[in-house]
Design a protein around this motif. Structure first.
Motif, short mmCIF file in Angstrom:
data_model
loop_
_atom_site.label_atom_id
_atom_site.label_comp_id
_atom_site.label_asym_id
_atom_site.label_seq_id
_atom_site.Cartn_x
_atom_site.Cartn_y
_atom_site.Cartn_z
N SER A 164 -13.42 -64.14 8.56
CA SER A 164 -14.08 -64.24 7.27
C SER A 164 -13.47 -63.22 6.33
N GLY A 165 -13.73 -63.37 5.03
CA GLY A 165 -13.23 -62.37 4.10
C GLY A 165 -13.12 -62.90 2.69
N VAL A 166 -12.66 -62.02 1.80
CA VAL A 166 -12.36 -62.35 0.42
C VAL A 166 -10.85 -62.39 0.26
N PHE A 167 -10.34 -63.45 -0.34
CA PHE A 167 -8.91 -63.63 -0.53
C PHE A 167 -8.60 -63.63 -2.02
N PHE A 168 -7.39 -63.20 -2.38
CA PHE A 168 -6.97 -63.25 -3.78
C PHE A 168 -5.53 -63.72 -3.85
N THR A 169 -5.24 -64.59 -4.82
CA THR A 169 -3.89 -65.09 -4.99
C THR A 169 -3.08 -64.11 -5.84
N THR A 170 -1.79 -64.02 -5.52
CA THR A 170 -0.86 -63.17 -6.26
C THR A 170 0.56 -63.66 -6.03
N SER A 171 1.42 -63.45 -7.00
CA SER A 171 2.82 -63.80 -6.83
C SER A 171 3.63 -62.61 -6.34
N LEU A 172 3.04 -61.41 -6.38
CA LEU A 172 3.76 -60.18 -6.01
C LEU A 172 5.08 -60.07 -6.77
N VAL A 173 5.05 -60.46 -8.03
CA VAL A 173 6.22 -60.32 -8.88
C VAL A 173 6.03 -59.11 -9.77
N GLY A 174 7.00 -58.22 -9.76
CA GLY A 174 6.91 -57.01 -10.55
C GLY A 174 7.71 -55.90 -9.90
N LYS A 175 7.68 -54.73 -10.52
CA LYS A 175 8.39 -53.60 -9.93
C LYS A 175 7.69 -53.18 -8.65
N PRO A 176 8.41 -53.14 -7.52
CA PRO A 176 7.76 -52.86 -6.24
C PRO A 176 6.91 -51.61 -6.23
N ALA A 177 7.41 -50.51 -6.82
CA ALA A 177 6.66 -49.26 -6.78
C ALA A 177 5.32 -49.41 -7.50
N ARG A 178 5.33 -50.09 -8.64
CA ARG A 178 4.09 -50.27 -9.40
C ARG A 178 3.12 -51.16 -8.65
N VAL A 179 3.61 -52.26 -8.10
CA VAL A 179 2.73 -53.18 -7.37
C VAL A 179 2.14 -52.50 -6.15
N ILE A 180 2.96 -51.77 -5.41
CA ILE A 180 2.48 -51.11 -4.20
C ILE A 180 1.43 -50.05 -4.54
N ASP A 181 1.67 -49.28 -5.60
CA ASP A 181 0.69 -48.27 -6.01
C ASP A 181 -0.65 -48.92 -6.38
N MET A 182 -0.60 -50.06 -7.06
CA MET A 182 -1.83 -50.75 -7.44
C MET A 182 -2.58 -51.23 -6.20
N LEU A 183 -1.85 -51.81 -5.27
CA LEU A 183 -2.49 -52.30 -4.05
C LEU A 183 -3.10 -51.16 -3.24
N LYS A 184 -2.43 -50.02 -3.22
CA LYS A 184 -2.99 -48.85 -2.54
C LYS A 184 -4.29 -48.40 -3.19
N GLU A 185 -4.29 -48.37 -4.53
CA GLU A 185 -5.51 -47.97 -5.24
C GLU A 185 -6.67 -48.91 -4.92
N VAL A 186 -6.37 -50.20 -4.89
CA VAL A 186 -7.41 -51.18 -4.59
C VAL A 186 -7.93 -50.98 -3.17
#
Length: 407
Positions: free
Chosen positions: A109-131
């Motif tokens: 079970s869980g909550v899922f979210f769609t994403t294209s993971l398109v963007g600067k890797p460092a920025r995307v990774i930092d955002m995912l860590k924050e979340v």
């Protein structure tokens, strides 16, 4: 009828999709969204509609509990474009629905979210860590990464993706891959290339979406034989490999197994009765709410395909009109007629598999094909379902023969 998702005719799982974000930098030819819809930079579902939808869905999950599993997907496009605060919010809201259903285990079970993971890797990774650092841990939050098949062989793209995907998997524990199938995607991405891409980049599951709409019909319905062959080949490769999963082949196996058990090998007779017996419970346990707050019936088919205006079908109702169950009950007669009508004319009328096809959601694709002028020739399936269902019957017959031959 007993299936993997029901017992004694009652749902044991709940699948919810909330179409809150359409913004996306991708250009998949098989996407259900128009190019203009993808240009947005803010959530498409207003905050008040989202809150109302959540309250209705919490009520619906509570009425069905306890369930084996509850999955809530925030779709259709790229949620990382909305920022970390928004992603934290949808996890909190989706978790209310999951908890309301009291799933037997959170492993499935869980909550899922769609994403294209398109963007600067460092920025995307930092955002995912924050979340990840900010959400409650009792309900999983799982990325559904959408791949444009046209770039599967792009070396630079693949390198960037791998970095982001592996970080996402480390953070969230699981990452699933989605791809929107079209004739163009089939030509540019072979089944083996997609499977290799999924394995190389650490994906656990691959969802293939084949979702014809009135707008994308030329991209999705212009070569049904090629798409059917692609889907069959990909399913066979997944089965042979064993460490990555995909849904449509196994789903059709379950439907065919139930049909053979309950109806014998002839699945054509009594299509209307079969639809009336199965479809109401299907829509009870599989609900979609679009960005306007419209309630849509959602079927599995190949990926998920709803009764929606973009497919030429009216919504079942609106979340402002009352409970989900009340909306479903009011709309059920019309919706069942829509399903049965598509399979009671043209090539579908004499098809050996029309009952199985009718309960799996392919009537939506049939309707799109007919509404966009792609009418089938005599005896010719208007879409990809017949070859897929035939393959499922062959597997079922082979399994039956093998069991019978076992001492």
């Amino acid at each position: 009828m007993l299936t993997a998702t029901s017992e004694n005719g009652k749902a044991t799982e709940l699948q919810v999709q909330i179409d809150d974000v359409y913004a996306c930098l991708g250009l998949c030819a098989g996407c259900v969204l128009s190019p203009d819809e993808r240009k947005g930079k803010t959530p498409d579902m207003p905050a008040n509609i989202l809150e109302l939808a959540i309250s209705r869905l919490v009520e619906h999950a509570s009425a069905m509990r306890p369930l084996n599993r509850v999955n809530v997907t925030f779709a259709i496009a790229d949620h990382i474009l909305m920022g970390a605060d928004y992603m934290k919010r949808i996890h909190a809201l989706g978790s209310k629905i999951v908890r309301a259903g009291q799933p037997a285990a959170m492993d499935y079970s869980g909550v899922f979210f769609t994403t294209s993971l398109v963007g600067k890797p460092a920025r995307v990774i930092d955002m995912l860590k924050e979340v990840r650092d900010s959400i409650e841990e009792d309900v999983p939050f799982i990325p559904l990464v959408v791949l444009d098949g046209r770039v599967v062989n792009a070396t630079k793209f693949g390198t960037q993706w791998r970095e982001m995907v592996l970080h996402a998997k480390e953070l969230f524990g699981k990452v699933d891959l989605n791809t929107n199938l079209s004739v163009e995607a089939c030509a540019l991405m072979s089944p083996s290339e997609l499977l290799s891409f999924a394995a190389d980049n650490g994906f656990d599951d691959v969802t293939v979406n084949w979702t014809p709409t009135l707008a994308n019909a030329s991209a999705t319905l212009s070569d049904n034989k090629a798409i059917a062959n692609w889907l069959i080949a990909f399913d066979e490769l997944v089965r042979a490999r064993g460490d990555i999963t995909t849904g449509y082949g196994q789903y059709l196996d379950r439907v065919v197994e139930n049909a053979i058990r309950d109806r014998g090998p002839d699945s054509a007779s009594g299509m209307a009765d079969y639809v009336k017996a199965l479809v109401p419970e299907t829509i009870r346990k599989s609900v979609e709410v679009d960005h306007h707050g419209n309630v849509l019936a959602k079927f599995e088919a190949v990926g998920d395909i709803p009764h929606a205006p973009r497919h030429g079908l009216r919504p079942l109702g609106h979340v402002s009109e009352g409970s989900i169950n009340d909306i479903l009950a009011k709309a059920r007669p019309t919706m069942l007629r829509n399903v049965m009508t598509q399979h009671a004319k043209g090539a579908c009328l004499s098809c050996d598999y029309n009952a199985v096809c009718a309960v799996t959601g392919f009537h939506v694709s049939t309707g799109v094909a007919r509404m966009t002028g792609r009418k089938e020739a005599a005896g010719q399936c208007p879409h990809v379902a017949r070859p897929l269902i035939e393959a499922a019957y062959r597997r079922a017959m082979a399994q039956s023969t093998a069991v019978a031959a076992t001492p």
